[in-house]
Design an enzyme around this catalytic site. Structure first.
Site, mmCIF file in Angstrom:
data_model
loop_
_atom_site.group_PDB
_atom_site.id
_atom_site.type_symbol
_atom_site.label_atom_id
_atom_site.label_comp_id
_atom_site.label_asym_id
_atom_site.label_seq_id
_atom_site.Cartn_x
_atom_site.Cartn_y
_atom_site.Cartn_z
ATOM 1 C CG ASP A 145 -1.991 0.972 1.204
ATOM 2 O OD1 ASP A 145 -2.039 1.745 0.240
ATOM 3 O OD2 ASP A 145 -2.814 0.988 2.136
ATOM 4 C CG ASP A 203 -6.546 -4.071 1.522
ATOM 5 O OD1 ASP A 203 -6.560 -3.684 2.711
ATOM 6 O OD2 ASP A 203 -6.657 -3.286 0.570
#
Ligand SMILES: [Zn+2]
Length: 369
Positions: A79, A268
């Site tokens: 991320d 996610d």
């Protein structure tokens, strides 16, 4: 809605939909890579912001990237860390600032308080040190209550930063002599909050720059705190169907099912692992093999709160339809006991179970789609 079913990353085929639990700091608390594999987990997401302070990108680079570091040979998404940095700064302005050039942040790490400046370029550089399979552009997070001019600004900067990320990405790919087959993938993130025209503008501009996939950015919940499926469907409509769509931070099991129906393939979320540690377990209420159409099925799962009195003498597994290590070997009564005496095995077994529930759900979705 069209959804890509497979996606080639570094010469290997990623089957969609796929769920990535949050190994924010390079670990899912209490379980290791073998436990993850056994639970059917195919990939993990790590966080650039968290890995920046500990162990730091140079350590990761030295140790061959996060996969080697963790002993994990499944997929890794990194991320950008933007969401964490923006959320923290919005809550406490003394932690840092956001400018047109990126984010400045003060972090406590070894050796005391340190100042970090994360420009779009640095965000990509760190992700190359992490050596992930899928990298995410630094984006400008739009807060929940954003006014029109804030939304416009967030989209403007998201597009500008995405361009800079792409340039840096290509530079790094070239410097490392990576090919189309061996290079990681780069995803752009669609911002624009609840504004359909701004979401559309963001998606169109990102597509012009050209990314390997497109992410669902910002706050995508309605006033009731439920996923805003109307805006999510709109984003599906304005992003290319021949590229994977990634629902960042999505979601609970029903949320994932709804998003797959709307064309999203990568997910996610911190929920299954966090819930496991908070004694909230996911249970199939119907045998998944008997569910004909998961998209229209109602009441197919529920939550089991393992600390409840009624489970003290319960010899049944957490879920009769689950084949995980915890359900195959231990009872609800034993798991409750482990939580009561605060043994770390409780975290491990509960986490393995919740992750297996998600991997079973992905298997079910693959056959239903
Ligand atoms: Zn289980």
């Amino acid at each position: 809605m069209d959804m890509l079913k497979t996606f080639e990353v570094k010469g290997k085929e990623m089957q969609l939909p796929v769920f990535f639990p949050d190994a924010t700091r390079g670990v899912i608390r209490s379980i290791d890579s073998q436990d993850l594999k056994n639970a059917g987990t195919l990939g993990l997401i790590v966080n650039t912001y968290h890995l920046l302070s500990q162990p730091g990108p140079s350590v990761l680079k030295h140790l061959g990237g996060v996969k080697n570091f963790m002993g994990w040979d499944g997929w890794i998404i990194s991320d950008s860390g933007g969401f964490q940095m923006f959320s923290l700064i919005q809550k406490n302005k003394s932690l840092g600032s956001i400018t047109k050039n990126g984010v400045t942040f003060h972090l406590h790490s070894k050796g005391g308080r340190k100042k970090y400046q994360i420009s779009p370029e640095e965000c990509i550089q760190i992700q190359f040190d992490i050596n992930s399979d899928i990298m995410i552009c630094l984006d400008y997070f739009t807060p929940f209550n954003a006014k029109d001019d804030e939304i416009k600004l967030s989209v403007d900067l998201t597009i500008e930063w995405a361009k800079r990320c792409k340039v840096e990405f290509e530079k790094r790919v070239k410097a490392r002599k990576l090919t189309e087959e061996t290079r990681p993938k780069l995803f752009g993130v669609v911002q624009g909050a609840h504004s359909k025209p701004e979401r559309e503008r963001c998606a169109i501009e990102l597509e012009k720059i050209g990314f390997d996939g497109y992410g669902l950015g910002g706050w995508v919940f309605n006033n009731e705190g439920e996923l805003d499926l109307d805006i999510i469907e709109h984003i599906s409509n304005v992003t290319p169907s021949n590229k994977p769509r990634y629902g960042l931070g999505v979601g609970n099991p029903q949320g994932v099912v709804d998003c797959v129906r709307l064309g999203w393939g990568i997910f996610d979320c911190v929920l299954p692992t966090r819930d496991a540690r908070h004694k909230r377990l996911y249970v199939w209420d119907k045998n998944p093999d008997d569910i004909k159409d998961i998209f229209t099925e109602k009441n197919w799962y529920s939550y089991l709160y393992i600390s409840r009195e009624k489970y003290v003498r319960d010899n049944a597994p957490i879920s009769e339809f689950c084949d995980c290590h915890a359900c195959k070997n231990y009872s609800r009564g034993y798991l409750q006991h482990l939580f009561t005496i605060e043994d770390t095995l409780a975290f491990r077994l509960a986490t393995i179970h919740n992750l297996r529930m998600y991997s079973m759900l992905m298997e079910k979705l693959k056959e239903s789609f």
